[in-house]
Design an enzyme around this catalytic site. Structure first.
Site, mmCIF file in Angstrom:
data_model
loop_
_atom_site.group_PDB
_atom_site.id
_atom_site.type_symbol
_atom_site.label_atom_id
_atom_site.label_comp_id
_atom_site.label_asym_id
_atom_site.label_seq_id
_atom_site.Cartn_x
_atom_site.Cartn_y
_atom_site.Cartn_z
ATOM 1 N N ASP A 1 0.821 -1.212 0.000
ATOM 2 C CA ASP A 1 0.000 0.000 0.000
ATOM 3 C C ASP A 1 0.857 1.264 0.000
ATOM 4 O O ASP A 1 2.088 1.210 -0.059
ATOM 5 C CB ASP A 1 -0.949 -0.034 1.201
ATOM 6 C CG ASP A 1 -2.346 0.462 0.872
ATOM 7 O OD1 ASP A 1 -2.471 1.361 0.029
ATOM 8 O OD2 ASP A 1 -3.310 -0.050 1.472
ATOM 9 N N ASP B 1 -0.526 1.918 -5.133
ATOM 10 C CA ASP B 1 -0.208 3.336 -4.914
ATOM 11 C C ASP B 1 -1.326 4.247 -5.413
ATOM 12 O O ASP B 1 -1.141 5.448 -5.547
ATOM 13 C CB ASP B 1 1.146 3.689 -5.546
ATOM 14 C CG ASP B 1 1.042 4.159 -6.981
ATOM 15 O OD1 ASP B 1 0.163 3.649 -7.706
ATOM 16 O OD2 ASP B 1 1.830 5.029 -7.382
ATOM 17 N N TRP B 2 -2.499 3.654 -5.704
ATOM 18 C CA TRP B 2 -3.727 4.398 -6.029
ATOM 19 C C TRP B 2 -3.621 5.193 -7.333
ATOM 20 O O TRP B 2 -4.288 6.210 -7.500
ATOM 21 C CB TRP B 2 -4.131 5.321 -4.884
ATOM 22 C CG TRP B 2 -3.914 4.753 -3.519
ATOM 23 C CD1 TRP B 2 -4.157 3.470 -3.106
ATOM 24 C CD2 TRP B 2 -3.397 5.434 -2.375
ATOM 25 N NE1 TRP B 2 -3.827 3.318 -1.781
ATOM 26 C CE2 TRP B 2 -3.357 4.511 -1.299
ATOM 27 C CE3 TRP B 2 -2.973 6.738 -2.138
ATOM 28 C CZ2 TRP B 2 -2.908 4.853 -0.032
ATOM 29 C CZ3 TRP B 2 -2.523 7.078 -0.875
ATOM 30 C CH2 TRP B 2 -2.497 6.147 0.160
ATOM 31 N N GLY B 3 -2.760 4.730 -8.235
ATOM 32 C CA GLY B 3 -2.596 5.418 -9.510
ATOM 33 C C GLY B 3 -1.672 6.611 -9.472
ATOM 34 O O GLY B 3 -1.507 7.305 -10.485
ATOM 35 N N GLN B 4 -1.044 6.854 -8.336
ATOM 36 C CA GLN B 4 -0.202 8.034 -8.177
ATOM 37 C C GLN B 4 1.124 7.891 -8.928
ATOM 38 O O GLN B 4 1.554 6.797 -9.267
ATOM 39 C CB GLN B 4 0.070 8.282 -6.688
ATOM 40 C CG GLN B 4 -1.161 8.664 -5.889
ATOM 41 C CD GLN B 4 -1.732 10.013 -6.295
ATOM 42 O OE1 GLN B 4 -1.006 10.907 -6.734
ATOM 43 N NE2 GLN B 4 -3.044 10.163 -6.168
ATOM 44 N N ALA B 5 1.763 9.037 -9.152
ATOM 45 C CA ALA B 5 3.128 9.091 -9.698
ATOM 46 C C ALA B 5 3.235 8.409 -11.059
ATOM 47 O O ALA B 5 4.270 7.835 -11.384
ATOM 48 C CB ALA B 5 4.134 8.491 -8.704
ATOM 49 N N ASP C 1 -9.579 3.765 -3.906
ATOM 50 C CA ASP C 1 -10.272 2.549 -3.490
ATOM 51 C C ASP C 1 -11.644 2.399 -4.143
ATOM 52 O O ASP C 1 -12.350 3.375 -4.409
ATOM 53 C CB ASP C 1 -10.456 2.543 -1.976
ATOM 54 C CG ASP C 1 -9.149 2.317 -1.238
ATOM 55 O OD1 ASP C 1 -8.128 2.032 -1.891
ATOM 56 O OD2 ASP C 1 -9.152 2.429 0.007
#
EC number: 3.2.1.22
Length: 452
Positions: free
Chosen positions: A157, A231-235, A253
């Protein structure tokens, strides 16, 4: 590359879907080549977990026939360890023995004895999302510990990140579900966006995940551990996810309601060029059987996730599942497409239906999808995104994989043998195309075979 739906021109978007994915994380034993199939504790139980609940899920995977269909991972999510900290002498994370009296290794042995695999959870920060010890700075010892315990899968996570590990810039993940907030898949109010030429592979987020990748590869001689990035779609994880892990979350989420499922499906439909063997976008765990989703919405949710070749990680209590929801999770036609050993690409949208093609609309994602199979069959999905019943028609001459597969120049008389994937019934030789009346948020799934 089509990315975050900033392109609306159909030609540019279609061309982007043909681009090759970046270098993937290839394992010599084949782990991670195909999207994962399994179960996870979080959507059903949150932090309220123990050995009995995990073993119940494992036994149900066997008893319900899910193991025979390929479901193999039994994954423990957050809240499994001693919350107060690591072992003061060894520096290792300690399992909470009140929840897991035989430890994680003892549980792993029981799950392995069922012919299944076990997964565990940590975070690329100091603490997990629920405040338990996480792995940033302890990647090597945690990877060694997980391997010694017999772990087969790590969900990693993005919580508990200390200030000195935060990214220099912000990244746009347009998954709010609000067209005013994310018009046409953009983030006009994003604070501190990166320059257009910025390489997100150099970001601290990418580095945090690479550190755990390297630690897992360092124990690969002892145990192969599938690496699931969260990573929730980040970076801009779509650019570096495949070289770092086996799957990567592309959004925030999920929750068990249609607006959220529709929002995620819409966003992922613009990012499918990242998906192939060894690397899979992860639109989050399944909510089939949870919340107040209608049976139609459960069908559409599962069909879209399977067609997109996303990890299919069940998130409901399997000892309470009813036959309708079990039948959805057990659909052999969708699972065969999802696990095709010779074709790695997912189904793609070929027509948006409700909207003009390539429209970014969280409430009305693409309605017409198709994808090839190694058997020569073509999977075709038709989705009704409207709030009431509506007719949908798949015209054979519009389906990319069917073009050129007939002797009539795709005329209206062209026929194909068609199977209804939900019932398994043959629809016979269908000329020109197939029309169906669909309930709100339902989906038709067709397997289109040889000419007739």
């Amino acid at each position: 590359m089509l990315h975050r739906a900033t392109t609306t021109a159909a030609a540019a978007a279609a061309a982007a879907l043909l681009l090759c994915p970046v270098q993937a994380l290839v394992r010599p034993d084949g782990v991670g080549k195909l999207p994962a199939l399994g179960w996870n504790s979080w959507n059903a139980f949150g932090c309220d977990i123990d050995e009995e609940k995990i073993l119940t899920a494992a036994n149900q995977i066997v008893n319900l026939g899910l193991k025979d269909l390929g479901y193999e991972y039994v994954n423990i999510d957050d809240c499994w360890s001693v919350k107060s900290g690591r072992n003061a002498t060894t520096g290792r994370i300690m399992p909470d023995l009140t929840k897991f009296p035989d430890g994680i290794s003892g549980l792993a042995e029981k799950i392995h004895n069922l012919g299944l695999k076990i997964g565990i959870y940590s975070s690329a920060g100091w603490t997990t999302c629920a405040g338990y010890p996480a792995s940033l700075g302890n990647e090597t010892i945690d990877a060694e510990t997980f391997a010694e315990w017999g772990i087969d899968y790590l969900k990693y996570d993005n919580c508990g990140v200390p200030p000195d590990w935060q990214d220099q810039y912000s990244y746009c993940v347009p998954d709010s579900g609000d067209p005013a907030t994310n018009p046409n898949g953009t983030c006009p109010n994003l604070q501190n966006p990166a320059p257009a030429v910025y390489d997100w592979r150099t970001s601290k987020t990418a580095e945090r995940y690479r550190r755990m990748r390297d630690a897992l590869l360092g124990v690969q001689d002892k145990r192969t551990i599938l690496f699931s990035l969260c990573d929730w779609g980040q970076a801009d994880v779509n650019e570096w996810g495949a070289e770092t892990g086996n799957s990567w979350r592309m959004s925030g989420d999920i929750s068990p309601n249609w607006p959220r499922i529709s929002t995620i499906a819409n966003l992922n439909s613009f990012e499918l060029n990242s998906v192939d063997f060894w690397g899979h976008n992860d639109p989050d765990m399944l909510e089939v059987g949870n919340g107040n989703l209608t049976l139609a919405e459960n069908r559409a949710h599962f069909a879209l996730w399977a067609a997109m070749k996303s990890p299919l990680i069940i998130g409901t209590a399997l000892d309470k599942i009813d036959q309708d929801h079990l039948s959805i999770l057990s659909n052999k036609y969708l699972l065969t497409f999802h696990q095709d050993p010779q074709i790695g690409r997912p189904a793609y949208p070929y027509k948006w239906g409700y909207n003009p093609d390539w429209t970014f609309d969280p409430g009305h994602p693409a309605e017409y999808w198709s994808g090839p199979t190694s058997s020569g069959d073509v999977l075709v999905l038709m989705l009704n995104t409207e709030s009431g019943p509506a007719n949908r028609t798949a015209v054979w001459s519009e389906v990319p994989e069917l073009k050129g597969r007939n002797n009539n120049n795709n005329s209206s008389s062209t026929g194909f043998q068609v199977t209804d994937a939900w019932t398994g019934s043959s629809l016979g030789c269908v000329q020109g195309g197939y029309s169906v009346e669909l309930e709100s948020h339902d989906v038709a799934v067709l397997v289109v075979s040889g000419e007739c």
